[in-house]
Design a protein around this motif. Structure first.
Motif, PDB file in Angstrom:
ATOM      1  N   VAL A 170     -18.943   8.130   0.364  1.00  0.00           N
ATOM      2  CA  VAL A 170     -18.554   7.117   1.344  1.00  0.00           C
ATOM      3  C   VAL A 170     -17.612   6.107   0.694  1.00  0.00           C
ATOM      4  CG1 VAL A 170     -19.420   5.173   2.714  1.00  0.00           C
ATOM      5  CG2 VAL A 170     -20.554   7.388   2.857  1.00  0.00           C
ATOM      6  N   CYS A 171     -17.931   5.680  -0.522  1.00  0.00           N
ATOM      7  CA  CYS A 171     -17.035   4.743  -1.225  1.00  0.00           C
ATOM      8  C   CYS A 171     -15.683   5.386  -1.492  1.00  0.00           C
ATOM      9  CB  CYS A 171     -17.671   4.287  -2.533  1.00  0.00           C
ATOM     10  SG  CYS A 171     -18.992   3.102  -2.323  1.00  0.00           S
ATOM     11  N   LYS A 172     -15.687   6.641  -1.895  1.00  0.00           N
ATOM     12  CA  LYS A 172     -14.423   7.318  -2.171  1.00  0.00           C
ATOM     13  C   LYS A 172     -13.599   7.467  -0.892  1.00  0.00           C
ATOM     14  CE  LYS A 172     -12.435  11.275  -4.449  1.00  0.00           C
ATOM     15  NZ  LYS A 172     -12.619  12.427  -5.267  1.00  0.00           N
ATOM     16  N   TYR A 173     -14.226   7.845   0.213  1.00  0.00           N
ATOM     17  CA  TYR A 173     -13.509   7.969   1.486  1.00  0.00           C
ATOM     18  C   TYR A 173     -12.931   6.632   1.929  1.00  0.00           C
ATOM     19  CZ  TYR A 173     -15.303  12.705   2.160  1.00  0.00           C
ATOM     20  OH  TYR A 173     -15.580  14.030   2.025  1.00  0.00           O
ATOM     21  N   ASN A 174     -13.691   5.557   1.769  1.00  0.00           N
ATOM     22  CA  ASN A 174     -13.189   4.240   2.157  1.00  0.00           C
ATOM     23  C   ASN A 174     -11.985   3.836   1.310  1.00  0.00           C
ATOM     24  OD1 ASN A 174     -14.784   3.454   4.355  1.00  0.00           O
ATOM     25  ND2 ASN A 174     -16.474   2.921   3.004  1.00  0.00           N
ATOM     26  N   LYS A 175     -12.021   4.147   0.026  1.00  0.00           N
ATOM     27  CA  LYS A 175     -10.876   3.831  -0.831  1.00  0.00           C
ATOM     28  C   LYS A 175      -9.662   4.680  -0.451  1.00  0.00           C
ATOM     29  CE  LYS A 175     -13.098   1.934  -4.854  1.00  0.00           C
ATOM     30  NZ  LYS A 175     -13.179   1.959  -6.306  1.00  0.00           N
ATOM     31  N   GLU A 176      -9.883   5.946  -0.116  1.00  0.00           N
ATOM     32  CA  GLU A 176      -8.772   6.800   0.317  1.00  0.00           C
ATOM     33  C   GLU A 176      -8.171   6.295   1.634  1.00  0.00           C
ATOM     34  OE1 GLU A 176     -10.186  10.816   0.500  1.00  0.00           O
ATOM     35  OE2 GLU A 176     -10.353  10.969  -1.674  1.00  0.00           O
ATOM     36  N   ILE A 177      -8.999   5.887   2.550  1.00  0.00           N
ATOM     37  CA  ILE A 177      -8.517   5.345   3.825  1.00  0.00           C
ATOM     38  C   ILE A 177      -7.703   4.079   3.564  1.00  0.00           C
ATOM     39  CG2 ILE A 177      -9.260   4.184   5.939  1.00  0.00           C
ATOM     40  CD1 ILE A 177     -11.556   6.240   6.053  1.00  0.00           C
ATOM     41  N   GLU A 178      -8.179   3.242   2.673  1.00  0.00           N
ATOM     42  CA  GLU A 178      -7.456   2.011   2.337  1.00  0.00           C
ATOM     43  C   GLU A 178      -6.080   2.315   1.734  1.00  0.00           C
ATOM     44  OE1 GLU A 178      -8.023  -1.489  -0.901  1.00  0.00           O
ATOM     45  OE2 GLU A 178      -9.824  -0.802   0.154  1.00  0.00           O
ATOM     46  N   SER A 179      -6.023   3.287   0.839  1.00  0.00           N
ATOM     47  CA  SER A 179      -4.726   3.631   0.225  1.00  0.00           C
ATOM     48  C   SER A 179      -3.782   4.265   1.255  1.00  0.00           C
ATOM     49  CB  SER A 179      -4.917   4.558  -0.967  1.00  0.00           C
ATOM     50  OG  SER A 179      -5.382   5.810  -0.551  1.00  0.00           O
ATOM     51  N   GLU A 192      -2.281   1.525   3.292  1.00  0.00           N
ATOM     52  CA  GLU A 192      -1.219   0.843   2.556  1.00  0.00           C
ATOM     53  C   GLU A 192       0.080   1.646   2.592  1.00  0.00           C
ATOM     54  OE1 GLU A 192      -2.581   0.039  -1.378  1.00  0.00           O
ATOM     55  OE2 GLU A 192      -4.124  -1.362  -0.691  1.00  0.00           O
ATOM     56  N   VAL A 193      -0.030   2.973   2.442  1.00  0.00           N
ATOM     57  CA  VAL A 193       1.147   3.834   2.508  1.00  0.00           C
ATOM     58  C   VAL A 193       1.766   3.759   3.905  1.00  0.00           C
ATOM     59  CG1 VAL A 193       1.902   6.242   2.479  1.00  0.00           C
ATOM     60  CG2 VAL A 193       0.408   5.381   0.673  1.00  0.00           C
ATOM     61  N   GLU A 194       0.920   3.792   4.920  1.00  0.00           N
ATOM     62  CA  GLU A 194       1.411   3.691   6.297  1.00  0.00           C
ATOM     63  C   GLU A 194       2.104   2.349   6.532  1.00  0.00           C
ATOM     64  OE1 GLU A 194      -0.314   4.150  10.835  1.00  0.00           O
ATOM     65  OE2 GLU A 194      -1.642   3.510   9.233  1.00  0.00           O
ATOM     66  N   LYS A 195       1.550   1.311   5.983  1.00  0.00           N
ATOM     67  CA  LYS A 195       2.132  -0.021   6.134  1.00  0.00           C
ATOM     68  C   LYS A 195       3.508  -0.078   5.467  1.00  0.00           C
ATOM     69  CE  LYS A 195       0.758  -4.818   5.528  1.00  0.00           C
ATOM     70  NZ  LYS A 195      -0.252  -5.728   4.979  1.00  0.00           N
ATOM     71  N   ARG A 196       3.642   0.540   4.290  1.00  0.00           N
ATOM     72  CA  ARG A 196       4.941   0.560   3.606  1.00  0.00           C
ATOM     73  C   ARG A 196       5.978   1.340   4.408  1.00  0.00           C
ATOM     74  NH1 ARG A 196       3.411   2.997  -1.510  1.00  0.00           N
ATOM     75  NH2 ARG A 196       1.336   2.125  -1.527  1.00  0.00           N
ATOM     76  N   TYR A 197       5.582   2.462   4.989  1.00  0.00           N
ATOM     77  CA  TYR A 197       6.509   3.256   5.789  1.00  0.00           C
ATOM     78  C   TYR A 197       6.949   2.508   7.045  1.00  0.00           C
ATOM     79  CZ  TYR A 197       6.117   7.549   3.080  1.00  0.00           C
ATOM     80  OH  TYR A 197       6.181   8.474   2.079  1.00  0.00           O
ATOM     81  N   LYS A 198       6.054   1.743   7.629  1.00  0.00           N
ATOM     82  CA  LYS A 198       6.411   0.993   8.829  1.00  0.00           C
ATOM     83  C   LYS A 198       7.387  -0.141   8.502  1.00  0.00           C
ATOM     84  CE  LYS A 198       2.436   1.803  11.778  1.00  0.00           C
ATOM     85  NZ  LYS A 198       1.301   1.204  12.482  1.00  0.00           N
ATOM     86  N   GLU A 199       7.260  -0.704   7.303  1.00  0.00           N
ATOM     87  CA  GLU A 199       8.153  -1.773   6.887  1.00  0.00           C
ATOM     88  C   GLU A 199       9.576  -1.261   6.632  1.00  0.00           C
ATOM     89  OE1 GLU A 199       6.348  -3.646   3.549  1.00  0.00           O
ATOM     90  OE2 GLU A 199       4.860  -4.688   4.764  1.00  0.00           O
ATOM     91  N   GLN A 200       9.708  -0.002   6.234  1.00  0.00           N
ATOM     92  CA  GLN A 200      11.033   0.564   5.929  1.00  0.00           C
ATOM     93  C   GLN A 200      11.758   0.969   7.126  1.00  0.00           C
ATOM     94  OE1 GLN A 200      10.359   3.835   3.301  1.00  0.00           O
ATOM     95  NE2 GLN A 200       9.926   2.509   1.573  1.00  0.00           N
ATOM     96  N   LYS A 220     -14.327  -3.939   2.844  1.00  0.00           N
ATOM     97  CA  LYS A 220     -13.517  -3.699   1.644  1.00  0.00           C
ATOM     98  C   LYS A 220     -14.187  -4.296   0.410  1.00  0.00           C
ATOM     99  CE  LYS A 220      -8.881  -4.582  -0.137  1.00  0.00           C
ATOM    100  NZ  LYS A 220      -7.594  -5.205   0.137  1.00  0.00           N
ATOM    101  N   ARG A 221     -14.665  -5.510   0.536  1.00  0.00           N
ATOM    102  CA  ARG A 221     -15.327  -6.170  -0.605  1.00  0.00           C
ATOM    103  C   ARG A 221     -16.646  -5.505  -0.953  1.00  0.00           C
ATOM    104  NH1 ARG A 221     -13.929 -12.545  -0.256  1.00  0.00           N
ATOM    105  NH2 ARG A 221     -11.682 -12.255  -0.315  1.00  0.00           N
TER     106      ARG A 221
END
Length: 129
Positions: free
Chosen positions: A109-118, A121-129, A32-33
């Protein structure tokens, strides 16, 4: 002229190293960094695309205006020099294309990694709800 080609060769070497480092499996935090660092460098490094394009145009212009040495009048030394210049031009075109292609690969590759990261995050928010 040699300085331009040396600069482009070093740029291609650095781009290749960055592309390898981006695609090698690594811990999530480190990846990520590294992706965020490379993303910051990508916009200023865009100079390589017009620079390589200009170099290709220069090669094309020189090829169109090059003296041909294919007749019987040419000496062996002149013919060798002509063939050497053709080989150098071919090598330099490959270098220019590689610079543009590697830049594009790093960008994607950088764009794909950023899309995967976002998406994570969306998946994590849905799991929390």
């Amino acid at each position: 002229m040699a300085l331009q080609w040396m600069l482009l060769a070093y740029t291609v070497a650095v781009e290749a190293a960055i592309a390898i480092l981006l695609t090698v499996p690594s811990p999530k935090l480190l990846k990520k960094r590294f992706v965020s660092l490379i993303s910051l460098i990508l916009q200023p490094a865009l100079f390589v695309v017009p620079f390589a394009g200009f170099q290709i145009l220069d090669i094309y212009w020189k090829n169109e205006h090059r003296l041909m040495c294919t007749s019987e009048i040419c000496t062996a030394a002149e013919r060798d020099r002509y063939e050497k210049s053709i080989y150098k031009a071919q090598r330099n075109v490959i270098l220019c294309v590689a610079a543009c292609l590697l830049y594009w690969c790093i960008y994607r590759v950088c764009k794909y990694n950023k899309e995967i990261e976002s998406l994570e995050e969306v998946e994590k928010r849905y799991k929390e709800q």
